[in-house]
Enzyme design. Structure first.
Site, PDB file in Angstrom:
ATOM      1  N   SER A 196      -5.762  -1.599  45.440  1.00 43.00           N
ATOM      2  CA  SER A 196      -4.374  -1.517  45.876  1.00 43.00           C
ATOM      3  C   SER A 196      -4.317  -1.276  47.374  1.00 43.00           C
ATOM      4  O   SER A 196      -5.120  -0.497  47.919  1.00 43.00           O
ATOM      5  CB  SER A 196      -3.644  -0.384  45.146  1.00 43.00           C
ATOM      6  OG  SER A 196      -2.352  -0.187  45.686  1.00 43.00           O
ATOM      7  N   TYR A 211      -2.416   7.821  41.838  1.00 42.90           N
ATOM      8  CA  TYR A 211      -2.646   6.384  41.729  1.00 42.90           C
ATOM      9  C   TYR A 211      -3.445   5.881  42.924  1.00 42.90           C
ATOM     10  O   TYR A 211      -4.452   5.176  42.768  1.00 42.90           O
ATOM     11  CB  TYR A 211      -1.305   5.652  41.634  1.00 42.90           C
ATOM     12  CG  TYR A 211      -1.442   4.143  41.625  1.00 42.90           C
ATOM     13  CD1 TYR A 211      -1.838   3.480  40.475  1.00 42.90           C
ATOM     14  CD2 TYR A 211      -1.175   3.391  42.765  1.00 42.90           C
ATOM     15  CE1 TYR A 211      -1.980   2.099  40.459  1.00 42.90           C
ATOM     16  CE2 TYR A 211      -1.318   2.015  42.763  1.00 42.90           C
ATOM     17  CZ  TYR A 211      -1.712   1.376  41.607  1.00 42.90           C
ATOM     18  OH  TYR A 211      -1.855   0.010  41.608  1.00 42.90           O
TER      19      TYR A 211
END
Length: 334
Positions: A196, A211
């Site tokens: 990400s 996350y």
């Protein structure tokens, strides 16, 4: 006679020339990355089946990026081993792949949050059995958990954080360890881990802290495996996208409509770029052109500005997802 003399232009100050050189040096890496990215589209696409093997393993293939990547790999002629926690969804995507592209499929029912439990050990055994004897050339660790999101760390249950860690971090490690031995034996293969930009292009990602932290592990895991296994004919890559227009980010459109319209590709468009990028470039990459542009823009902003903007933006996500009342627990920034 004096009027016929031409005035020589004044020499540029030394400080201006120095700034120009520094600016050029600063911009050059980003320009190089963009040109390298665009040059990829001028090359003939790599034959993944011939280069790596006849089969691919994809985790989380029933929706979003994973579904689109699985379909794109099948379009390229690869047979697929599909891992997911929902049996009905697995059967649906397997049938869709077979009917559209005529390749073989296998399904493995696997709740990746069950790793390091007896149920997880049984599922891992089923995965090893499924890939036994197959020419598995590509592994795509796509499955991931983004919830709980838009939360302060103390606001979510510990069990929810543990589930995220197991899926995003632990399962990626175990699935990779299960598939790599066959690649080493055949001296070829490609491992693609879905990271990400929240952990790589952006200095901090508040309210999505866990996350981003798990995805930072994925990036470092991939970088190190790339060094370990490239001499064995295995390409390891972490693809770090910004937003893709999946259900995971659909609710963000209320606060980020223009940004998502301009910079969030549809899953199928992203998958075409992602699959094309396999085996090319550095171990960390952003396959989509619009994401490359965002990466370059993100590098320009000072870290304090990043932190301020991201916290402000993610607090709006918190209000959107959990209601304005949740904001009373912790004061908003001004």
């Amino acid at each position: 006679m004096a009027s016929s003399l031409r005035q020589e232009p004044a020499a540029s100050p030394a400080w201006f020339a120095s700034l120009a050189i520094l600016g050029a040096l600063y911009v050059a890496p980003f320009v190089f990355r963009l040109f390298a990215h665009l040059a990829l589209y001028l090359r003939r696409p790599k034959d993944l089946r011939r280069r790596y093997g006849a089969w691919a393993v994809v985790t989380g293939p029933t929706s979003g990026i994973g579904r689109s990547v699985a379909l794109e790999l099948a379009r390229r002629g690869l047979n697929l081993v599909l891992l997911d926690l929902n049996a009905a969804n697995l059967l649906e995507i397997a049938e869709t792949i077979r009917s559209r592209h005529g390749v073989k499929t296998k399904t493995v029912l696997f709740d990746l949050s069950s790793v390091a439990t007896p149920q997880g050990d049984e599922a891992m055994a089923r995965l090893r059995e499924a890939v036994e004897g197959l020419d598995v050339g590509v592994l795509v660790n796509n499955a991931g958990v983004a919830r709980p999101g838009a939360r302060y760390l103390h606001e979510a249950d510990v069990e929810a954080w543990v589930r995220m860690i197991k899926v995003n971090l632990w399962a990626v490690t175990e699935v990779t360890a299960a598939v790599l031995p066959g690649m080493v034996e055949r001296s070829r293969g490609a491992v693609v881990n879905m990271g990400s930009a929240s952990s790589e292009a952006i200095p901090s990602f508040p309210l999505y802290t866990m996350y981003a932290a798990t995805k930072r592990y994925v990036a470092q895991f991939s970088r190190s495996l790339y060094v370990e296994y490239r001499s064995k004919g295995i390409d390891v890559q972490c693809q770090a996208p910004f937003y893709v227009a999946t259900r995971m980010v659909s609710r963000l459109s209320e606060t980020s409509r223009l940004a998502l319209l301009l910079f969030a590709p549809a899953p199928d468009a992203y998958a075409r770029a992602a699959v094309r990028w396999i085996g090319h470039g550095p171990p960390l990459c952003a396959p989509n052109v619009s994401h490359q542009l965002l990466w370059c823009l993100a590098a320009v902003l000072p870290v304090p500005v990043h932190d301020w903007l991201r916290l402000r933006h993610n607090l709006r996500h918190r209000d959107l997802f959990h209601g304005p009342s949740s904001a009373r627990a912790v004061p908003k920034i001004k």
